[in-house]
Design an enzyme around this catalytic site. Structure first.
Site, PDB file in Angstrom:
ATOM      1  N   TYR A  55       0.868  -1.284  -0.065  1.00 40.05           N
ATOM      2  CA  TYR A  55      -0.111  -0.141  -0.104  1.00 40.05           C
ATOM      3  C   TYR A  55       0.953   1.303  -0.084  1.00 40.05           C
ATOM      4  CZ  TYR A  55      -3.922  -3.084   1.441  1.00 40.05           C
ATOM      5  OH  TYR A  55      -4.756  -4.267   1.478  1.00 40.05           O
ATOM      6  N   HIS A 124       0.295 -11.720   0.420  1.00 37.67           N
ATOM      7  CA  HIS A 124      -0.576 -10.771  -0.046  1.00 37.67           C
ATOM      8  C   HIS A 124      -1.320 -11.378  -1.400  1.00 37.67           C
ATOM      9  CE1 HIS A 124      -2.019  -6.101  -0.422  1.00 37.67           C
ATOM     10  NE2 HIS A 124      -2.952  -6.860  -0.573  1.00 37.67           N
ATOM     11  N   SER A 202     -13.092  -4.973   1.434  1.00 40.10           N
ATOM     12  CA  SER A 202     -14.369  -4.320   0.799  1.00 40.10           C
ATOM     13  C   SER A 202     -15.621  -4.561   1.119  1.00 40.10           C
ATOM     14  CB  SER A 202     -13.973  -4.472  -0.625  1.00 40.10           C
ATOM     15  OG  SER A 202     -12.674  -3.948  -1.001  1.00 40.10           O
ATOM     16  N   PRO A 203     -15.814  -4.736   2.298  1.00 40.24           N
ATOM     17  CA  PRO A 203     -17.422  -5.440   2.816  1.00 40.24           C
ATOM     18  C   PRO A 203     -18.529  -4.514   2.392  1.00 40.24           C
ATOM     19  CG  PRO A 203     -16.171  -4.269   4.651  1.00 40.24           C
ATOM     20  CD  PRO A 203     -15.227  -4.394   3.463  1.00 40.24           C
ATOM     21  N   GLY A 207     -17.339   0.671  -0.932  1.00 37.65           N
ATOM     22  CA  GLY A 207     -18.075   1.815  -0.853  1.00 37.65           C
ATOM     23  C   GLY A 207     -19.619   2.079  -1.484  1.00 37.65           C
ATOM     24  N   PHE A 208     -19.564   1.386  -2.703  1.00 33.33           N
ATOM     25  CA  PHE A 208     -20.979   1.176  -3.406  1.00 33.33           C
ATOM     26  C   PHE A 208     -21.885   0.908  -2.674  1.00 33.33           C
ATOM     27  CE2 PHE A 208     -24.221  -0.896  -5.616  1.00 33.33           C
ATOM     28  CZ  PHE A 208     -24.436  -0.103  -6.688  1.00 33.33           C
ATOM     29  N   LEU A 209     -21.915   0.057  -1.709  1.00 32.75           N
ATOM     30  CA  LEU A 209     -23.185  -0.325  -0.881  1.00 32.75           C
ATOM     31  C   LEU A 209     -23.703   0.645   0.093  1.00 32.75           C
ATOM     32  CD1 LEU A 209     -22.139  -4.141  -0.404  1.00 32.75           C
ATOM     33  CD2 LEU A 209     -23.996  -3.292  -1.935  1.00 32.75           C
TER      34      LEU A 209
END
Length: 302
Positions: A55, A124, A202-203, A207-209
């Site tokens: 990262y 990773h 990415s739960p 961020g879409f949800l």
């Protein structure tokens, strides 16, 4: 904050994904503010913090080291990930996945994180042809106290079995959300069987949800949403039906769409720990507060 088990490690039911503080979602908060957000999450019961050497090429590890420096080391769980191939600035006389290469990699991460040990050390990106060798080396690091446990990123069921037979895995880290459910059929049941924790990144589907993004939104710089198909305006419109269902449940429960989305991941099993990013105080409170809105069996199935 509720607690869960990743292998033999006790962690908060929701952890903090630290990637976004330095990488992948455009410009983040200033370092001082970002450190304050880490401390705020700790004060609210979050003790699980995830980073990786790739990262922003080591800068995120360095940030996490600074952010956790003044917190009690025995009260935080650090999840770090090593990249199997050379990153910019790295030079290995031998293969990076040799014992010498991995030891050099680990020592650098320990220095950046300002700690004597890493709680969960994860490969990773899978290097399929050296899986058993890496597992053996991880076992040596555990015996030496350099790491407490190890994990893999996005492995198949067979790869999990292969690695686990050499040195038992504590965790697997993969993407998992209402929109990404490919692990449910054969992999997630295996975690339960082998007592392996599932760290879900990415739960909220980047961020879409959360429902906070519109088809006309613009993403700049290193923001990964520039390249993720679910943020294509046409696909976003097609997936609006998903957000409508989440909104219906959120209104009935008196919570937000983000909290419903996180509660869905939590409902999948007591061994699953989502690690959403949180780059503002409001998001810290909202995301960690998802534990207060568990889904019923009926809500989960629908």
């Amino acid at each position: 904050m509720q607690k869960r088990k990743i292998g033999n490690l006790e962690v908060s039911a929701i952890g903090m994904g630290c990637m976004g503080f330095t990488h992948a979602y455009g410009e983040g908060p200033e370092e001082k503010e970002a450190i304050a957000l880490v401390h705020e999450s700790f004060d609210l019961g979050c003790n699980f913090f995830d980073t990786s050497q790739m990262y922003s090429y080591f800068k995120n590890e360095e940030f996490v080291g600074k952010a956790l420096k003044n917190l009690p080391r025995d009260q935080v769980v650090i999840s770090d990930k090593f990249w199997p191939s050379k990153l910019p600035g790295e030079d290995f006389p031998d293969d990076k996945l040799s014992e010498k290469g991995l030891r050099t990699t680990l020592e650098k991460s320990l220095k950046l994180l300002q700690t004597d040990y890493i709680d969960i050390y994860t490969e990773h990106q899978m290097a399929r042809d050296s899986l058993e060798e890496v597992a053996y080396i991880m076992g040596k690091f555990i015996q030496e106290g350099k790491i407490r446990a190890w994990g893999l990123s996005s492995p198949t069921a067979e790869e999990i079995k292969t690695a686990h037979a050499v040195t038992p895995l504590a965790a697997v880290q993969s993407e998992y959300s209402i929109m990404e459910r490919k692990w449910e059929q054969d992999v997630i049941p295996l975690y339960r069987e082998l007592n392996i924790g599932f760290v879900a990144f990415s739960p909220m589907a980047n961020g879409f949800l959360s429902g906070k993004y519109t088809p006309g939104a613009k993403y700049e710089g290193d923001d990964v949403r520039r390249f993720i198909s679910r943020f294509d305006p046409k696909i976003m419109q097609a997936n609006q039906v998903v957000l409508n269902l989440i909104e219906k449940i959120a209104q009935e429960k008196g919570c937000t769409k983000a909290q419903v989305s996180l509660s869905f991941v939590l409902k999948g099993g007591e061994f699953i720990v989502p690690i959403p990013g949180m780059r503002s105080s409001d998001r810290v409170k909202e995301n960690l507060g998802a534990v207060d809105f568990p889904l019923t069996d009926s809500e989960y199935k629908n």
